[in-house]
Design a protein around this motif. Structure first.
Motif, PDB file in Angstrom:
ATOM      1  N   GLY A 309       0.801  -1.223   0.000  1.00 17.18           N
ATOM      2  CA  GLY A 309       0.000   0.000   0.000  1.00 17.18           C
ATOM      3  C   GLY A 309       0.831   1.268   0.000  1.00 17.18           C
ATOM      4  O   GLY A 309       0.291   2.366  -0.133  1.00 17.18           O
ATOM      5  N   LYS A 351      -4.682   7.242  12.801  1.00 15.03           N
ATOM      6  CA  LYS A 351      -4.539   7.072  11.341  1.00 15.03           C
ATOM      7  C   LYS A 351      -3.476   6.009  11.032  1.00 15.03           C
ATOM      8  O   LYS A 351      -3.662   5.163  10.151  1.00 15.03           O
ATOM      9  CB  LYS A 351      -4.172   8.407  10.684  1.00 15.03           C
ATOM     10  N   GLN A 354      -4.876   2.629  11.603  1.00 13.41           N
ATOM     11  CA  GLN A 354      -5.776   2.251  10.485  1.00 13.41           C
ATOM     12  C   GLN A 354      -4.973   1.790   9.272  1.00 13.41           C
ATOM     13  O   GLN A 354      -5.335   0.840   8.589  1.00 13.41           O
ATOM     14  CB  GLN A 354      -6.645   3.438  10.070  1.00 13.41           C
ATOM     15  N   GLN A 355      -3.864   2.487   9.018  1.00 12.86           N
ATOM     16  CA  GLN A 355      -3.057   2.100   7.847  1.00 12.86           C
ATOM     17  C   GLN A 355      -2.402   0.733   8.063  1.00 12.86           C
ATOM     18  O   GLN A 355      -2.333  -0.080   7.143  1.00 12.86           O
ATOM     19  CB  GLN A 355      -1.999   3.174   7.575  1.00 12.86           C
ATOM     20  N   ALA A 357      -3.642  -1.647   9.832  1.00 10.66           N
ATOM     21  CA  ALA A 357      -4.710  -2.639   9.681  1.00 10.66           C
ATOM     22  C   ALA A 357      -5.064  -2.816   8.203  1.00 10.66           C
ATOM     23  O   ALA A 357      -5.306  -3.926   7.724  1.00 10.66           O
ATOM     24  CB  ALA A 357      -5.943  -2.190  10.473  1.00 10.66           C
ATOM     25  N   ARG A 358      -5.064  -1.706   7.469  1.00 13.02           N
ATOM     26  CA  ARG A 358      -5.380  -1.753   6.029  1.00 13.02           C
ATOM     27  C   ARG A 358      -4.349  -2.611   5.285  1.00 13.02           C
ATOM     28  O   ARG A 358      -4.685  -3.351   4.369  1.00 13.02           O
ATOM     29  CB  ARG A 358      -5.383  -0.314   5.503  1.00 13.02           C
ATOM     30  N   GLN A 359      -3.082  -2.523   5.704  1.00 15.47           N
ATOM     31  CA  GLN A 359      -2.049  -3.321   5.044  1.00 15.47           C
ATOM     32  C   GLN A 359      -2.358  -4.812   5.191  1.00 15.47           C
ATOM     33  O   GLN A 359      -2.230  -5.570   4.239  1.00 15.47           O
ATOM     34  CB  GLN A 359      -0.678  -3.035   5.663  1.00 15.47           C
ATOM     35  N   GLU A 361      -5.285  -6.177   5.723  1.00 16.81           N
ATOM     36  CA  GLU A 361      -6.457  -6.470   4.864  1.00 16.81           C
ATOM     37  C   GLU A 361      -6.024  -6.668   3.416  1.00 16.81           C
ATOM     38  O   GLU A 361      -6.430  -7.608   2.741  1.00 16.81           O
ATOM     39  CB  GLU A 361      -7.379  -5.254   4.852  1.00 16.81           C
ATOM     40  N   MET A 362      -5.165  -5.752   2.947  1.00 18.71           N
ATOM     41  CA  MET A 362      -4.726  -5.824   1.537  1.00 18.71           C
ATOM     42  C   MET A 362      -3.935  -7.109   1.291  1.00 18.71           C
ATOM     43  O   MET A 362      -4.069  -7.747   0.250  1.00 18.71           O
ATOM     44  CB  MET A 362      -3.866  -4.611   1.176  1.00 18.71           C
ATOM     45  N   SER A 365      -6.409 -10.049   1.281  1.00 18.00           N
ATOM     46  CA  SER A 365      -7.409 -10.088   0.205  1.00 18.00           C
ATOM     47  C   SER A 365      -6.793 -10.171  -1.190  1.00 18.00           C
ATOM     48  O   SER A 365      -7.512 -10.314  -2.171  1.00 18.00           O
ATOM     49  CB  SER A 365      -8.325  -8.859   0.275  1.00 18.00           C
TER      50      SER A 365
END
Ligand SMILES: Cc1cc2nc3c(=O)[nH]c(=O)nc-3n(C[C@H](O)[C@H](O)[C@H](O)COP(=O)(O)OP(=O)(O)OC[C@H]3O[C@@H](n4cnc5c(N)ncnc54)[C@H](O)[C@@H]3O)c2cc1C
Length: 375
Positions: A309, A351, A354-355, A357-359, A361-362, A365
């Motif tokens: 990301g 923030k 969140q980033q 956690a987003r990593q 997820e990416m 997925s």
């Protein structure tokens, strides 16, 4: 450039910043503009690094624009990437374009350009309050008898010395010495994969894009780079590299050519042995606290991200921007209270989490997304 490689003598500054990566260099620049004296120390002899985060997203671009730096960097050389392509069996199966408001899916900025512009622009201030010391390694925290930190110990060109400062900033990356010497503890997370990196010339006429392929369930990513290069990021199972190296090289690298046949000539010419790859052991971390007394961490030192990301560089720039505001406020009463330092984590921590956690997820997925494109 002024002030580099100064003679070994004790320096006294308002803020001592360890690490001239994107976070430390930008922070020093912004404080210098405010008349706050800084010492920016860097263990390397120069600003040139290979295989670092070089993809700017809209957050990082906005910070550089806010401080009038992006246009100068773009003039020096940057490459906006136009789309993300997903490939299968040597063909594009799906293309994702940027939204209407944004004209790119990321901008490749060679880190040399980024750091050089940030540092040069700072040194050209009419009143320069910034000292830059290359070949200088932070070796410990300088403390009063009471234990209060009053600066750092350094080795400059191999010679021990010290720098006295009201504030100490650890902008010294994922293995931060400032974090270690001040006892701040990172929570480390492994992600199940490591990364092999390589950089080769791009085929003629390649559009600037991010290209993805799935190879044995692992992600293979190509990033067009300014100057006509392509950076290859190849996920391999965590800890598998030494075993992989025992296998024949040609069948391994052939997978790259199967995924992207147009790379065949460049791969043949430039990736001939395992040594043409650089291994990155992938982990992320989040320091439980980013401040202690008058010591504060930013960027990878406070929160190391994985390359997924492309958040890390941008997060370091955002931290620097926010910390510069807090320190400017603190300078108004000569750094009498350290309380504002703690606001950094309150303002930025959510923030960043969140980033992180987003990593994850990416990463989880990726394969599912791929399969959905194929169906
Ligand atoms: C292979 C790779 C690819 C990446 N790709 C991306 C991407 O595309 N986009 C993105 O946003 N992020 C990416 N990242 C992450 C990004 O590089 C980092 O998040 C970013 O560089 C962090 O900046 P920083 O200023 O906090 O620290 P760093 O860039 O790590 O800089 C720290 C500096 O401190 C110096 N230093 C360390 N210890 C000492 C010491 N004791 N004394 C003096 N100096 C010291 C180091 O030499 C270094 O210059 C990638 C990372 C890697 C490793």
């Amino acid at each position: 450039m002024n002030n580099t490689n100064e003679t070994n003598q004790t320096l006294t500054v308002d803020v001592c910043i360890v690490g001239a990566g994107p976070g430390g260099a930008l922070l020093s620049n912004l404080l210098n503009r405010q008349g706050i004296s800084t010492a920016l120390i860097e263990r390397q002899p120069h600003l040139h690094k290979s295989f670092r985060g070089e993809l700017l997203n809209t957050d990082g671009e906005a910070i550089l624009n806010k401080h009038g730096l992006y246009s100068i960097i773009a003039e020096r050389g940057a490459l906006p990437l136009e789309e993300i392509q997903y490939w299968e069996d040597g063909k594009i199966i799906k293309t994702i374009f940027p939204s209407d408001e944004v004209s790119h899916v990321g901008i490749h900025v060679p880190q040399d350009h980024l750091l050089e512009i940030i540092v040069t622009q700072s040194q050209q201030q009419e009143q320069n309050h910034e000292h830059i010391l290359f070949n200088t390694i932070m070796t410990g925290i300088l403390r009063e008898k009471t234990g209060k930190p009053v600066g750092i110990n350094i080795r400059q060109n191999g010679v021990p010395s010290s720098i006295e400062a009201s504030i100490i900033v650890g902008a010294d990356g994922r293995y931060s010495a400032v974090r270690k010497h001040s006892g701040m503890i990172p929570l480390i997370r492994k992600h199940g994969y490591d990364l092999l990196w390589a950089r080769i010339p791009a085929p003629v006429g390649w559009e600037p894009a991010v290209r993805m392929a799935s190879m044995d369930g692992q992600q293979l990513a190509l990033f067009s780079q300014f100057g006509g290069y392509v950076q290859i990021g190849w996920n391999i199972p965590q800890g598998s590299y030494s075993k992989l190296r025992e296998l024949p090289f040609t069948p391994f690298v052939q997978k790259l050519v199967t995924a992207f046949p147009c790379l065949a000539d460049s791969v043949k010419a430039h990736i001939q042995t395992w040594s043409d790859f650089v291994l990155l052991s992938v982990e992320s971390s989040y320091s439980e606290t980013w401040t202690q007394d008058n010591i504060v961490l930013i960027g990878d030192a406070a929160h190391t991200m994985t390359p997924t990301g492309a958040f890390g560089l941008n997060a370091a720039l955002e931290d620097a921007d926010m910390l510069a505001e807090l320190l400017t406020r603190m300078a108004q009463d000569q750094f009498a209270s350290m309380k504002p330092l703690q606001e950094l984590q309150s303002l930025r921590g959510d923030k960043v989490k969140q980033q992180l956690a987003r990593q994850i997820e990416m990463e989880v997925s990726f394969q599912q997304r791929y399969e959905s494109f194929l169906n």
